[in-house]
Design a protein around this motif. Structure first.
Motif, mmCIF file in Angstrom:
data_model
loop_
_atom_site.group_PDB
_atom_site.id
_atom_site.type_symbol
_atom_site.label_atom_id
_atom_site.label_comp_id
_atom_site.label_asym_id
_atom_site.label_seq_id
_atom_site.Cartn_x
_atom_site.Cartn_y
_atom_site.Cartn_z
ATOM 1 N N VAL A 93 23.838 -31.553 -7.795
ATOM 2 C CA VAL A 93 23.672 -30.997 -9.228
ATOM 3 C C VAL A 93 24.253 -29.552 -9.284
ATOM 4 O O VAL A 93 25.039 -29.135 -10.232
ATOM 5 C CB VAL A 93 21.993 -30.809 -9.570
ATOM 6 N N VAL A 94 24.069 -28.720 -8.123
ATOM 7 C CA VAL A 94 24.599 -27.396 -7.996
ATOM 8 C C VAL A 94 25.244 -27.419 -6.562
ATOM 9 O O VAL A 94 24.378 -27.668 -5.709
ATOM 10 C CB VAL A 94 23.457 -26.542 -8.181
ATOM 11 N N ALA A 95 26.605 -27.160 -6.326
ATOM 12 C CA ALA A 95 27.103 -27.151 -4.996
ATOM 13 C C ALA A 95 26.861 -25.536 -4.531
ATOM 14 O O ALA A 95 26.497 -24.704 -5.384
ATOM 15 C CB ALA A 95 28.705 -27.038 -5.239
ATOM 16 N N PRO A 96 26.941 -25.627 -3.288
ATOM 17 C CA PRO A 96 26.617 -24.302 -2.662
ATOM 18 C C PRO A 96 27.371 -22.982 -3.334
ATOM 19 O O PRO A 96 26.729 -22.024 -3.354
ATOM 20 C CB PRO A 96 26.819 -24.586 -1.469
ATOM 21 N N TRP A 97 28.681 -23.190 -3.643
ATOM 22 C CA TRP A 97 29.464 -22.122 -3.963
ATOM 23 C C TRP A 97 29.147 -21.809 -5.639
ATOM 24 O O TRP A 97 29.379 -20.569 -6.108
ATOM 25 C CB TRP A 97 31.156 -22.645 -4.021
ATOM 26 N N GLN A 98 28.104 -22.465 -6.376
ATOM 27 C CA GLN A 98 27.546 -22.347 -7.568
ATOM 28 C C GLN A 98 26.107 -21.650 -7.522
ATOM 29 O O GLN A 98 25.781 -21.214 -8.454
ATOM 30 C CB GLN A 98 27.417 -23.492 -8.452
ATOM 31 N N GLU A 99 25.641 -21.752 -6.467
ATOM 32 C CA GLU A 99 24.316 -21.134 -6.250
ATOM 33 C C GLU A 99 24.205 -19.656 -6.492
ATOM 34 O O GLU A 99 25.131 -19.056 -6.266
ATOM 35 C CB GLU A 99 23.464 -21.517 -4.882
ATOM 36 N N TYR A 100 23.167 -19.240 -6.931
ATOM 37 C CA TYR A 100 22.810 -17.574 -6.781
ATOM 38 C C TYR A 100 22.871 -17.209 -5.721
ATOM 39 O O TYR A 100 22.573 -17.727 -4.669
ATOM 40 C CB TYR A 100 21.234 -17.233 -7.413
ATOM 41 N N TRP A 101 23.432 -16.020 -5.613
ATOM 42 C CA TRP A 101 23.317 -15.407 -4.113
ATOM 43 C C TRP A 101 22.988 -13.886 -4.603
ATOM 44 O O TRP A 101 22.919 -13.446 -5.667
ATOM 45 C CB TRP A 101 24.901 -15.552 -3.628
ATOM 46 N N HIS A 102 22.898 -12.976 -3.271
ATOM 47 C CA HIS A 102 22.724 -11.467 -3.690
ATOM 48 C C HIS A 102 23.535 -10.487 -2.826
ATOM 49 O O HIS A 102 24.028 -10.869 -1.666
ATOM 50 C CB HIS A 102 21.214 -11.175 -3.356
ATOM 51 N N ASP A 103 23.727 -9.301 -3.073
ATOM 52 C CA ASP A 103 24.619 -8.307 -2.351
ATOM 53 C C ASP A 103 23.879 -7.012 -2.869
ATOM 54 O O ASP A 103 23.253 -6.767 -3.612
ATOM 55 C CB ASP A 103 25.829 -8.406 -2.672
ATOM 56 N N ASP A 104 24.340 -5.992 -2.026
ATOM 57 C CA ASP A 104 23.542 -4.546 -2.210
ATOM 58 C C ASP A 104 24.123 -3.932 -3.571
ATOM 59 O O ASP A 104 23.560 -3.086 -3.985
ATOM 60 C CB ASP A 104 23.748 -3.589 -0.981
ATOM 61 N N ARG A 105 25.387 -4.282 -3.997
ATOM 62 C CA ARG A 105 25.817 -3.794 -5.229
ATOM 63 C C ARG A 105 25.480 -4.045 -6.333
ATOM 64 O O ARG A 105 25.065 -3.373 -7.345
ATOM 65 C CB ARG A 105 27.478 -3.804 -4.991
#
Length: 364
Positions: A93-105
């Motif tokens: 349903v959701v590929a890894p490259w489409q998942e939410y992610w986080h960074d410091d900025r």
């Protein structure tokens, strides 16, 4: 503007509306880029793709009934990075490259842009784009395993990446190798379908619609460019009376000419040029691949839209009043910006074969 949470309130931007005849009856669909409450833009994250349906253009428009697909989820939300937990072996349903992610900025990141809904060979498809804050930026396609409400899954051709190849582009914060061609759309005729990519690339879909027929370098529609050619986006192809219309969005920029008068033109950015209106520009051809004519302005302020035909043969265009810069960013107008709308089109006939936003003196 706020992403809608009610049946009646369609408040989003990059509006898409279309009409399909399914089982002998018209089905109108609408979708667009949305933002979550508390954010002032559709980034650095948003919560996915919503779909509205109606039996006529006048409505009533209602959120697609997704309660049978996800009883506890928000109604009308047909796809989101939130649904990554629904992945199963053989069904993504959701590929890894489409998942939410986080960074410091930016903190939480990942957003979907510019979706389109299509009905082709008895199945529903959504073509959309992961936006600038995603791990990979570019176009992808979903296929429904049920009705327009879903459930949707990702096609095989997008399991690893967006359509097309990566290249250098977009804002400076996009990681190298992440940027692909954006704003993908679908054009179909008979038993064939094509992917239309920003801003003149295309590719034929495989017969199983699980990906595109890959070649060494995607082909390009043959266009007649401006001189100089500005940045264009939102490519869309619409066929009417045997003619193909290639629609783009272009920023009209104002400057001062040698006589001190205001000059409006589709110029590239420059120190003395100010973004003013986000227009729909169109070219026409006898074939999908081109060559396409010189472009003309079909609608001032109507950029990044689509053309469609209603079930009675009427022609329409969508608009959303881009508030990023210029006319609709003005504090006196911004409250009326980023709203969905449709406007009638008029056709000038076979000699010129041009479509325009209907003029006031001819409006019905």
């Amino acid at each position: 503007m706020p992403r809608p949470r009610t049946e009646a309130r369609l408040r989003h931007h990059l509006t898409y509306v279309n009409c399909f005849v399914v089982d002998g009856r018209p089905v109108y669909v609408a979708t667009g880029t949305t933002r979550v409450p508390g954010l002032n833009a559709a980034g650095p994250w948003n919560d996915g793709i919503f779909v509205w349906v109606a039996h006529s253009l006048e409505g009533p428009w209602r959120l697609a009934d997704t309660t049978g697909v996800r009883p506890d989820a928000e109604k009308g939300k047909v796809w989101s990075p939130e649904f990554a937990g629904e992945n199963r072996p053989g069904r993504t349903v959701v590929a890894p490259w489409q998942e939410y992610w986080h960074d410091d900025r930016f903190g939480k990141r990942g957003n979907a842009w510019a979706p389109e809904v299509h009905h082709f060979q008895g199945r529903w498809y959504i073509v959309a784009c992961m936006g600038d804050h995603s791990r990979k930026v570019g176009s992808f396609m979903l296929v429904s395993e049920g009705g327009v409400e879903g459930p949707y899954r990702l096609v095989e051709g997008n399991l690893e990446k967006p359509f097309g190849e990566s290249f250098i582009g977009g804002p400076s914060f996009i990681e190298p190798g992440a940027y692909h061609h954006i704003d993908g759309g679908l054009h179909s005729e008979g038993d064939d379908a094509w992917l239309v990519l920003h801003n003149d690339l295309y590719a034929k879909f495989r017969d199983d619609m699980e990906g595109i027929v890959t070649t060494t370098g995607l082909p390009r529609c043959q266009q007649t460019p401006y001189s100089p050619e500005p940045y264009l986006e939102g490519a869309y192809v619409f066929k009417y009376k045997g003619k193909y219309y290639l629609v783009h969005a272009a920023w009209d920029r104002t400057s001062v000419d040698a006589y001190g008068s205001t000059r409006n033109a589709y110029d590239p950015p420059g120190a003395d040029r100010v973004q003013y209106q986000y227009d729909a520009v169109v070219a026409v051809s006898d074939s999908f691949e081109g060559p396409y004519s010189e472009r003309w302005t079909a609608g001032v302020g109507a950029g990044h839209n689509n053309f469609f035909e209603d079930h009675r043969g009427g022609l329409w265009a969508t608009f959303f009043r881009n508030p990023a810069q210029g006319h609709w960013k003005d504090p006196e107008r911004v409250a009326d910006a980023a709203v969905p709308g449709v406007v009638r089109l008029e056709w000038t006939g076979r000699k010129d074969a041009r479509l325009y936003v209907e003029r006031r003196d001819t409006c019905r």
